[in-house]
Scaffold this active site. Sequence first.
Site: not given
Length: 345
Positions: A131-133, A155, A159
């Site tokens: 994810t970009d997060e 979260y 990741k």
Amino acid sequence: MDFHRTVLVTGGSGFIGSHLVCSLVNRHSGWRIINLDFLDYCCSPRSLESIEDRANYTFIRGDVCNPRLVNHIFNTANIDVVFHLAAKTHVESSFECPSSFQQVNVDGTRVLLGAARQARHRLHRFVYVSTDEVYGPSADEAFDESSPMRPANPYATTKAAAEYLVRSYWDQFKFPVIITRSSNVYGPRQHTEKVIPRFLTLLRMNKKCTVQGTLPQSRHFLFVSDAVDAFLLVLERGAVGETYNVGTSFEIPITQLARELVRMVKNVPACEAKDWVEFVPERPRVELRYPIKSEKLRRLGWRTRVSWAEGIRHTVKWYQDNPDFWPDVGGDHGGARSEVATATE
């Protein structure tokens, strides 16, 4: 029936996973597609009704954290390709129970990597969908694949930790891994804890769209078929050991998104759309935006094909045509707040 490639998709009954599985089954009749999914609350067997009787599709209900099951699959199915999407993704819940995110997102990845590497059949590709997060939020700078990871919630932290595990298998064993980091993905069949289906479900119930805080949050939204195209492209053309951003230039403030959906669903003039938006308390830290650059993927030939106007029209119509696909908003996965959609399942 003899298959010339066997693909394992973890989390294949989730939102993005189900679209990927359907695409693989429909595009490659000569491939065997295996879907390993625990069928958590955000997954629905109905997502795969159109392919459940296809000869090249197999569903296995199980936990990616179960080493006996995962080892059995690799030792009996001669897996050639893995798309690892299985994950817990709801940011709000990750603050409430970070250990469960650690177990699924990190330990599950460790189990999968270990089984894939030890299997008798040599794996061709292991595609980890991130994810970009993992980059953390940015007010202005757009992140490329060399930018440091600074995750800002549990979260995203899990990741990023899983990415380090995946990367270590490339560094130590030259295991054929590829990592993707996606912008927010949207489209039909997404669970109502995510922002677009959540707003649509609230509006269907004649309730206001709830937005966390009044700060100028915005997100880049990528239609699910464009994300699937990116995953399939990196499988065929991506270089092992590399990471690819899967991003879009389209960005919209969350308050504007809410007003746009209000106008589409309620058919009210622009001046009245704001009356359907309610601001609720925000988290202690709000991530305003996650801009990423995708030139590296574009050099492989990837382009977004679905415009925002087309994608959101299609998405709204699907939720209007399928009002009972997901339960009504509520329960333990987001309360009264909107959750900005994350990129993975």
